[in-house]
Design a protein around this motif. Structure first.
Motif, PDB file in Angstrom:
ATOM      1  N   LYS A  97     -58.960  11.032  39.149  1.00 22.57           N
ATOM      2  CA  LYS A  97     -59.408  12.290  38.540  1.00 22.57           C
ATOM      3  C   LYS A  97     -58.241  13.116  37.980  1.00 22.57           C
TER       4      LYS A  97
ATOM      5  N   MET B  61     -58.528  14.580  34.384  1.00 23.47           N
ATOM      6  CA  MET B  61     -59.496  15.672  34.316  1.00 23.47           C
ATOM      7  C   MET B  61     -58.920  16.938  34.935  1.00 23.47           C
TER       8      MET B  61
ATOM      9  N   ARG C  80     -58.297  20.455  32.773  1.00 23.78           N
ATOM     10  CA  ARG C  80     -59.030  21.667  33.145  1.00 23.78           C
ATOM     11  C   ARG C  80     -58.115  22.730  33.730  1.00 23.78           C
TER      12      ARG C  80
ATOM     13  N   THR D  41     -65.201  20.653  39.816  1.00 19.87           N
ATOM     14  CA  THR D  41     -66.194  19.784  40.457  1.00 19.87           C
ATOM     15  C   THR D  41     -67.536  19.760  39.738  1.00 19.87           C
ATOM     16  N   THR D  42     -67.604  20.371  38.561  1.00 19.37           N
ATOM     17  CA  THR D  42     -68.826  20.300  37.761  1.00 19.37           C
ATOM     18  C   THR D  42     -68.523  19.609  36.445  1.00 19.37           C
ATOM     19  N   HIS D  43     -69.556  19.096  35.822  1.00 20.69           N
ATOM     20  CA  HIS D  43     -69.385  18.449  34.521  1.00 20.69           C
ATOM     21  C   HIS D  43     -69.351  19.495  33.430  1.00 20.69           C
ATOM     22  N   HIS D  44     -68.265  19.484  32.667  1.00 17.15           N
ATOM     23  CA  HIS D  44     -68.121  20.445  31.556  1.00 17.15           C
ATOM     24  C   HIS D  44     -68.225  19.705  30.248  1.00 17.15           C
TER      25      HIS D  44
END
Length: 79
Positions: free
Chosen positions: A33, A36, A40, A76-79
């Motif tokens: 990860k 990502m 972010r 921890t969320t899908h953007h």
């Protein structure tokens, strides 16, 4: 905005944030990860108008719980 982007400093910040988020949220942010988390986190630093990872780290420490909640949402969320 120009960011003083010391790669080593940013790598340390990414590892630190990944570890904290993993411990506090239960969502494992491992090496798979990293890309990502980097993108972010960099966006977060720029959005808050900090010029370096160090400036953001100082902010994170002084606003720990509020910023932790923001990062859990961001990472921890899908953007």
């Amino acid at each position: 905005m120009t960011m003083n982007f010391d790669p080593e400093e940013f790598e340390k910040l990414v590892r630190y944030i990944s570890t904290i988020i993993s411990k506090e949220s239960g969502n494992i942010l491992d090496e798979t990860k990293t890309s990502m988390v980097k993108s972010r986190l960099k966006k977060r630093i720029i959005d808050l108008q900090f010029h370096s990872p160090k400036e953001y780290f100082d902010y994170f420490k002084s606003h720990f719980w509020d910023e932790l909640n923001s990062l859990v949402s961001i990472l921890t969320t899908h953007h």
